[in-house]
Enzyme design. Sequence first.
Site, PDB file in Angstrom:
ATOM      1  N   ASN A  89      41.293  42.350  46.118  1.00 50.35           N
ATOM      2  CA  ASN A  89      41.587  42.306  44.689  1.00 50.35           C
ATOM      3  C   ASN A  89      41.266  43.663  44.063  1.00 50.35           C
ATOM      4  OD1 ASN A  89      41.352  41.928  41.837  1.00 50.35           O
ATOM      5  ND2 ASN A  89      41.170  39.729  42.153  1.00 50.35           N
ATOM      6  N   ASP A 130      32.118  35.639  44.784  1.00 54.57           N
ATOM      7  CA  ASP A 130      32.990  34.512  44.493  1.00 54.57           C
ATOM      8  C   ASP A 130      32.827  34.221  43.016  1.00 54.57           C
ATOM      9  OD1 ASP A 130      34.981  32.700  45.322  1.00 54.57           O
ATOM     10  OD2 ASP A 130      33.551  31.063  45.215  1.00 54.57           O
ATOM     11  N   HIS A 156      30.938  37.994  33.106  1.00 59.33           N
ATOM     12  CA  HIS A 156      30.150  37.404  34.181  1.00 59.33           C
ATOM     13  C   HIS A 156      29.979  38.387  35.335  1.00 59.33           C
ATOM     14  CE1 HIS A 156      34.401  36.855  34.682  1.00 59.33           C
ATOM     15  NE2 HIS A 156      34.281  36.486  35.947  1.00 59.33           N
TER      16      HIS A 156
END
Length: 206
Positions: A11, A73, A186
């Site tokens: 990613n 994750d 986050h």
Amino acid sequence: MTKKILFATNNQGKVRELKKAFDKAGLDVEILTNQDLDNPPHVVESGRTFEDNAKLKAHALADFSNLPTIADDSGLMVDKLNGQPGVRSARFAGEAHNDQHNNAKLLAELGGVPEDERGAKFNTTIVASMPHQFEKDLVVTGECPGRILSSLRGKDGFGYDPLFYIPEKGKTFAQMTTDEKNQISHRGKAVKKLIAELPAWFAQFD
């Protein structure tokens, strides 16, 4: 001497955010990714928690590359959907990492839900692993609360970013610059913890 560390991901959005944060912190680290490896293993994210999945990726790629490896994750937990899609965030619509389909499904699932009942939060768990020394894993976590909009806003970001709205900023993640997002997201919070703890973690292996 510059340390090499593998970020177990394909990613490139995540890679950009991490490199920018590392550069800003002045860490002397060269970040490699799965794209720098020759035929890296595909890891099935079969864990029940974000930490489980991050460890699966970090351990497999550390073993394969013989490099210190970090993996994350991340997932979106929507209040009205009892915390779903959670660890299935990337596969919510049944196809891995199809952002358009995942966002469409999320909008459909929340159809008719009033604005004040669309609370959600993002979670990121990052694991740093040293090959063959997984008992010394470093684990950090970050969370960011927000709300799911009823339509997409913004062109930047990836994943659910165009739907994830931060009321105090008046923007979605997809409307923010990388710097803005890193300050409150986050992943940004988890990366700050990682940056703070990484030098001491590395030192125990010297």
